[in-house]
Write a protein that holds these residues in place. Structure first.
Motif, short mmCIF file in Angstrom:
data_model
loop_
_atom_site.label_atom_id
_atom_site.label_comp_id
_atom_site.label_asym_id
_atom_site.label_seq_id
_atom_site.Cartn_x
_atom_site.Cartn_y
_atom_site.Cartn_z
N GLU A 123 58.78 33.53 60.36
CA GLU A 123 57.34 33.74 60.55
C GLU A 123 56.73 34.17 59.22
N LEU A 124 55.42 34.09 59.17
CA LEU A 124 54.71 34.42 57.93
C LEU A 124 53.62 35.45 58.21
N MET A 125 53.63 36.51 57.39
CA MET A 125 52.55 37.51 57.45
C MET A 125 51.81 37.50 56.13
N VAL A 126 50.47 37.45 56.20
CA VAL A 126 49.67 37.53 54.97
C VAL A 126 48.56 38.56 55.17
N LEU A 127 48.17 39.16 54.08
CA LEU A 127 47.08 40.12 54.16
C LEU A 127 45.74 39.39 54.21
N VAL A 128 45.59 38.38 53.35
CA VAL A 128 44.32 37.62 53.31
C VAL A 128 44.63 36.14 53.47
N ASN A 129 43.98 35.52 54.43
CA ASN A 129 44.14 34.09 54.65
C ASN A 129 42.88 33.38 54.15
N ARG A 130 43.00 32.64 53.06
CA ARG A 130 41.84 31.88 52.55
C ARG A 130 41.79 30.55 53.30
N LYS A 131 40.90 30.47 54.26
CA LYS A 131 40.83 29.28 55.11
C LYS A 131 40.31 28.08 54.31
N TYR A 132 40.61 26.90 54.82
CA TYR A 132 40.08 25.62 54.31
C TYR A 132 40.61 25.22 52.93
N HIS A 133 41.63 25.89 52.44
CA HIS A 133 42.19 25.49 51.14
C HIS A 133 43.66 25.11 51.24
N HIS A 134 44.18 25.02 52.45
CA HIS A 134 45.63 24.80 52.59
C HIS A 134 46.00 23.38 52.18
N PRO A 146 49.90 30.99 58.74
CA PRO A 146 50.46 32.33 58.93
C PRO A 146 50.48 32.74 60.40
N ASP A 147 51.46 33.57 60.75
CA ASP A 147 51.57 34.07 62.12
C ASP A 147 50.90 35.42 62.28
N TYR A 148 50.92 36.22 61.23
CA TYR A 148 50.27 37.53 61.24
C TYR A 148 49.26 37.55 60.10
N ILE A 149 48.00 37.78 60.43
CA ILE A 149 46.93 37.70 59.42
C ILE A 149 46.16 39.01 59.36
N GLY A 150 46.05 39.56 58.15
CA GLY A 150 45.24 40.77 57.98
C GLY A 150 43.78 40.45 58.15
N ILE A 151 43.28 39.55 57.35
CA ILE A 151 41.89 39.13 57.44
C ILE A 151 41.78 37.68 56.97
N SER A 152 40.96 36.89 57.66
CA SER A 152 40.70 35.52 57.23
C SER A 152 39.34 35.45 56.58
N VAL A 153 39.24 34.73 55.47
CA VAL A 153 37.95 34.64 54.78
C VAL A 153 37.66 33.20 54.40
N ASP A 154 36.35 32.89 54.36
CA ASP A 154 35.91 31.60 53.83
C ASP A 154 35.61 31.81 52.35
N THR A 155 36.27 31.07 51.52
CA THR A 155 36.02 31.19 50.08
C THR A 155 35.83 29.80 49.50
N ILE A 156 35.29 29.75 48.30
CA ILE A 156 35.22 28.48 47.58
C ILE A 156 36.24 28.52 46.45
#
Lengths: 186, 305
Positions: free
Chosen positions: A129-140, A146-156
């Motif tokens: 499994e994967l734990m991340v503190l910050v998930n930068r959406k839309y750039h994968h 990730p299975d455990y996410i601290g916070i998801s953010v939209d970034t450019i």
């Protein structure tokens, strides 16, 4: 654009507590769990998570290792920058274990892809499994989530997520979104 | 320092102290890799490396081959005796033909001093000197320095005696350059006939008394007598050399301290060193061999990037 504070020290602490609780909630026993922090920045986060888990459950035995992915990167010889390796410290078997990989920021997913390759050199885990503190959406760039996410953010793309950890009196735990300076070409 | 200052490894004299420290630091991570259950990483999977050995070699060739394979590179092995070199082909033609088969890097051992330097001026690939005549053997010096550091820590101020056939040894010259760059002191100990006339210009101590050298040093690096390079007699007999310059356990036990024993191999047991000294707990000869793979992996990794 001004730097934007994403998580202050208190929010970061609450987020880490929640992530630890999620691990404990979803796994009745931690005997089979192995925590692997990714070098270099991920281990600053994983150190905190492991310390909190041990605080929540003082009598547990929890294997904790550190993994460097430099030799498994897919951009070797494709950038001008040489990636120097950090220490890998895995002194136990991961065969048939439940591994939780921990990194601070999830961006393209390529580091995690490399980590999965590197991990298999230490055995065949039962589950990863994967734990991340910050998930930068839309750039994968790869199909990894990730299975455990601290916070998801939209970034450019021109923004950067900066995770700071308190290491002395002059520093504090914070997560920022920064605007990277424009290059000379632009 | 995050990158080598050169794209070839021709000799220790051609690289700086930061390069040496970067190679030794990177080798530490590769030593962890070669001690894993799966001792291989895919880093150089898109590279082809040619090992050109115009001179006999066992451990250096195998060590390079293992280093390349454990980095995931494709390799081709070339030995002069079974090639068109025997039909009169020049070195540059031989290497250029190999490079046109899309080879990316060359590891070369050659009997002529300066052969790697010469080649680097005529071809476009990175070159690693695996020994050029009696000139330099940089990878051996780096693995020796790595082994010394592993055993003794920082080499600044440490005293290293190199004992044996200095005159014909490329290992000695590379070791002197490398150890000086890392801040160590070096003493050479050999019969006067097996030392260069101007050896003191290298900033080394010189002795012809092996016990004096052993008492002075923290580490003794013992070299074999290279009979294959000797066209004349430099000493009356091997027996006399052994009596005057051979090292045994009794001599080591008579010292007031425990020194580290090293040897780059191949060992002539009973000549420059006795079996009881070579196999003693003070000896790190086999660790040198293990470290050789890690150090060569680090060199190939850094040169390829």
């Amino acid at each position: 654009m001004e730097p934007r504070l994403l998580l202050d020290s208190q929010q970061l602490h609450i987020t880490m507590q929640r992530l630890c609780c999620q691990i404990l909630e979803q796994n009745l026993s931690l005997d089979d769990i192995i925590i692997i922090g990714l070098q270099p920045r991920g281990i600053l986060f994983s150190d905190r998570i492991v310390a909190m888990l041990r605080m929540f459950q003082p009598n547990i035995h929890l294997d904790y290792g550190k993994l460097d992915i430099t030799f498994y990167r897919d951009d070797f010889r494709q950038s001008d920058k040489l990636h120097l390796p950090d220490a890998t410290d895995i002194t136990f078997l991961i065969e048939n274990k439940h591994v939780i990989i921990i990194d601070d920021v999830f961006y393209t997913g390529r580091s995690v892809r490399a980590a999965l390759d590197a991990l298999l050199d230490y055995g065949r885990p039962r589950k990863v499994e994967l734990m991340v503190l910050v998930n930068r959406k839309y750039h994968h760039h790869v199909p990894v989530q990730p299975d455990y996410i601290g916070i998801s953010v939209d970034t450019i793309v021109s923004q950067k997520v900066c995770v700071e950890w308190k290491v002395d009196d002059k520093t504090t735990d914070q997560v920022w979104i920064l605007q990277e300076p424009k290059s000379a070409k632009e | 320092m995050s990158q080598l200052s050169t794209r070839h490894l021709l000799g220790i004299n051609n690289i700086n102290t930061d390069d040496i420290r970067l190679i030794l630091k990177t080798a530490t991570q590769f030593k962890e890799v070669i001690n894993r259950p799966i001792k291989k990483v895919p880093t150089l999977r898109d590279l082809t490396i040619a090992n050109l050995f115009f001179e006999n070699s066992t451990r250096t060739r195998i060590s390079f081959e293992l280093a390349e394979k454990r980095l995931g590179a494709d390799i081709i092995n070339f030995s002069a005796s079974s090639s068109s070199v025997t039909k009169g082909e020049t070195l540059i033609d031989t290497v250029n033909n190999i490079l046109y088969m899309k080879v990316d890097m060359i590891v070369m051992r050659h009997p002529a001093p300066g052969a790697a330097q010469f080649l680097s001026q005529h071809i476009d690939a990175s070159i690693v000197n695996a020994g050029d005549g009696t000139h330099e053997h940089p990878t051996q010096a780096l693995l020796d320095a790595y082994s010394m550091q592993e055993k003794m820590g920082d080499l600044r101020g440490k005293k290293i005696a190199i004992i044996g056939d200095i005159l014909h040894s490329r290992v000695a010259l590379s070791n002197i350059f490398c150890l000086h760059k890392l801040g160590a002191e070096v003493m050479l100990c050999a019969p006067p006939t097996l030392l260069h006339h101007h050896v003191t210009s290298l900033g080394v101590h010189v002795s012809h008394d092996v016990m004096e050298a052993l008492r002075w040093c923290d580490i003794a690096n013992i070299l074999r007598i290279q009979l294959e390079r000797q066209s004349i007699k430099y000493f009356p007999s091997l027996r006399e050399y052994t009596l005057r310059f051979g090292i045994n356990k009794k001599m080591l036990d008579s010292l007031q301290k425990e020194i580290v024993i090293m040897h780059p191999g191949p060992i002539n047991r009973g000549v420059e060193i006795s079996s009881d000294a070579a196999d003693s707990e003070q000896s790190i000869i086999l660790q040198q061999v293990e470290n050789g793979v890690a150090v060569r992996m680090a060199i190939l990794y850094l040169l390829a990037s």
